[in-house]
Each structure stands twice: as structure tokens, then as C-alpha cells.
Design a protein around this motif. Structure first.
Motif, short mmCIF file in Angstrom:
data_model
loop_
_atom_site.label_atom_id
_atom_site.label_comp_id
_atom_site.label_asym_id
_atom_site.label_seq_id
_atom_site.Cartn_x
_atom_site.Cartn_y
_atom_site.Cartn_z
N ARG A 7 62.09 56.65 14.40
CA ARG A 7 63.01 56.97 13.31
C ARG A 7 62.42 58.09 12.46
NH1 ARG A 7 63.16 56.29 8.13
NH2 ARG A 7 61.44 54.81 8.11
N SER A 9 63.58 60.41 8.89
CA SER A 9 64.47 60.25 7.74
C SER A 9 65.58 61.27 7.66
CB SER A 9 63.66 60.29 6.44
OG SER A 9 62.73 59.22 6.44
N THR A 10 65.35 62.48 8.13
CA THR A 10 66.38 63.52 8.02
C THR A 10 66.53 64.26 9.34
OG1 THR A 10 64.83 65.24 7.34
CG2 THR A 10 65.80 63.90 5.58
N HIS A 34 68.11 58.99 13.18
CA HIS A 34 67.91 60.02 12.17
C HIS A 34 68.56 59.48 10.90
CE1 HIS A 34 66.48 63.21 14.86
NE2 HIS A 34 67.24 62.60 15.75
N ALA A 35 67.84 58.60 10.22
CA ALA A 35 68.40 57.93 9.05
C ALA A 35 67.28 57.48 8.14
CB ALA A 35 69.22 56.72 9.49
N SER A 36 67.60 57.36 6.89
CA SER A 36 66.64 56.86 5.91
C SER A 36 66.28 55.42 6.25
CB SER A 36 67.26 56.91 4.51
OG SER A 36 66.49 56.17 3.61
N ALA A 38 65.82 53.26 4.17
CA ALA A 38 66.47 52.41 3.16
C ALA A 38 67.83 51.90 3.63
CB ALA A 38 66.63 53.18 1.86
N LYS A 39 68.39 52.52 4.66
CA LYS A 39 69.70 52.09 5.15
C LYS A 39 69.59 50.75 5.86
CE LYS A 39 71.98 56.50 5.50
NZ LYS A 39 72.74 57.40 6.35
N ARG A 42 71.09 50.86 10.94
CA ARG A 42 70.81 52.12 11.62
C ARG A 42 71.37 51.98 13.02
NH1 ARG A 42 64.77 51.57 10.40
NH2 ARG A 42 65.43 49.58 9.59
N ARG A 68 62.47 48.50 6.51
CA ARG A 68 62.69 49.11 5.20
C ARG A 68 61.72 48.54 4.17
NH1 ARG A 68 67.84 46.68 6.01
NH2 ARG A 68 67.34 45.60 4.11
#
Length: 184
Positions: A7, A9-10, A34-36, A38-39, A42, A68
Motif C-alpha cells: 500500500r 498513500s498517494t 493506492h489509498a491512505s 486511514a481509510k 481499501r 490503520r
């Protein structure tokens, strides 16, 4: 099957460091988000959890790529364990397919539970201290005592519908019903 999860984050970040390490670790299939972190959901992690089976091993480059928070990691680890799935973190050298790795995970889970208990204890102590000082918790009421009494009169007179009363006081119908119920 050995399954890898990476993973970043951006979209600007590159997952190559993670995927190279996962390939080298023998992963037969890779999932990359490709995700924060905090989500809550995913997409690729959700897909991975749908396909992983008893006897498989999930491999990540680093623990923080998977969860997270400590609690989220513990929950994911418990889910994997309940499905008979092993877990390896390359950077932290954690491997739940070995007795030592299971021990490390259990210590990790105990620390997470300890942290939750401390937070709960501090929260309750803070609430008690606030109550002792006369502070009432919760959201302030939209309606005062006079408004509630007037709403009850309007409701009992049947001069207006509940929706009309709600519109007049700029509140929901549920607030009107709650107001009527609490003033009886």
C-alpha cells in the motif's frame, strides 16, 4: 499460496520498493492499494480478504502498510488467524507461522487491549470529573422547555400536522415526537 499486499498513500508514491521485496519473499500473487491507511475500506485489501484461504500466508513489507492502527492490525490478524492464514511482515521479521511469531503477535494484541483499557479508563474519569463540576454531556437540545410545551399543545390540539410543527420549529419529525414523549 503466498500472497503479498502493498500500500502507498498517494498515486505519486511508488510501490516498487514494497513489491520488489514481496516478489523476493516468494509471493505468488500481489495486491496493491493506492489509498491512505486511514481509510476503513481499501479495495485491494478487501479483494485480498475475499480470496485468501486456509493454509495461505499473507506477506507485507511493513506492518503499517496493512493496518490503520494497532487495533485495526489486531482485528485483521485475528481474522487471518480464524481463517487459518499465516502472516509475515518482512521489515519487522514477524511470522505467525512459527511459535515465536505467534508469541510476538499475542504480546502485540495484549498491548493493544491494554491501550484500549487505558483510553476507556481516562475517558470515564474525565466524564466523571466533568459531571462533578455540573457539566452535562451530549448535544444541546434544539428546543427549550417553552418550545416543548408549545409543541405539545399544538400536537394535542391537532391544529397542525407533525410535519407542519416540525417545519415551524425547524426540526425533524423525530425531534417533535421525542419532544412530545419527553414532556408527558
Amino acid at each position: 499460496m503466498i500472497i503479498g499486499y502493498a500500500r502507498v498513500s498517494t498515486l505519486e508514491q511508488n510501490e516498487a520498493l514494497q513489491t520488489d521485496a514481496l516478489d523476493k519473499a516468494g509471493c505468488e500473487r500481489l495486491f496493491t492499494d493506492h489509498a491512505s491507511g486511514a481509510k476503513a475500506h481499501r479495495p485491494e485489501l478487501d479483494r485480498l480478504l475475499d480470496v485468501i484461504r486456509d493454509g495461505d500466508t499473507l506477506v507485507v513489507w511493513k506492518l503499517d502498510r496493512l493496518g490503520r492502527s494497532v487495533q485495526n492490525l489486531v482485528d485483521l490478524m485475528n481474522l487471518l488467524q480464524s481463517r487459518g492464514v499465516g502472516f509475515k511482515s518482512l521489515t519487522e521479521n514477524m511470522d505467525t507461522t512459527t511459535p515465536g511469531g505467534v508469541l510476538v503477535f499475542n504480546v502485540f494484541a495484549a498491548m493493544a487491549q491494554f491501550e484500549r483499557d487505558l483510553i476507556r479508563e481516562r475517558t470515564n474519569a474525565g466524564l466523571q470529573a466533568a459531571r462533578a463540576r455540573g457539566h452535562k454531556g451530549g448535544r444541546p437540545s434544539k428546543l427549550g422547555d417553552r418550545e416543548r410545551a408549545r409543541i405539545r399543545e399544538l400536537y394535542q390540539s391537532r391544529a397542525l400536522t407533525v410535519q407542519e410543527i416540525a417545519d415551524q420549529y425547524h426540526v425533524s419529525r423525530k425531534t417533535i415526537y421525542s419532544s412530545i414523549k419527553n414532556t408527558r
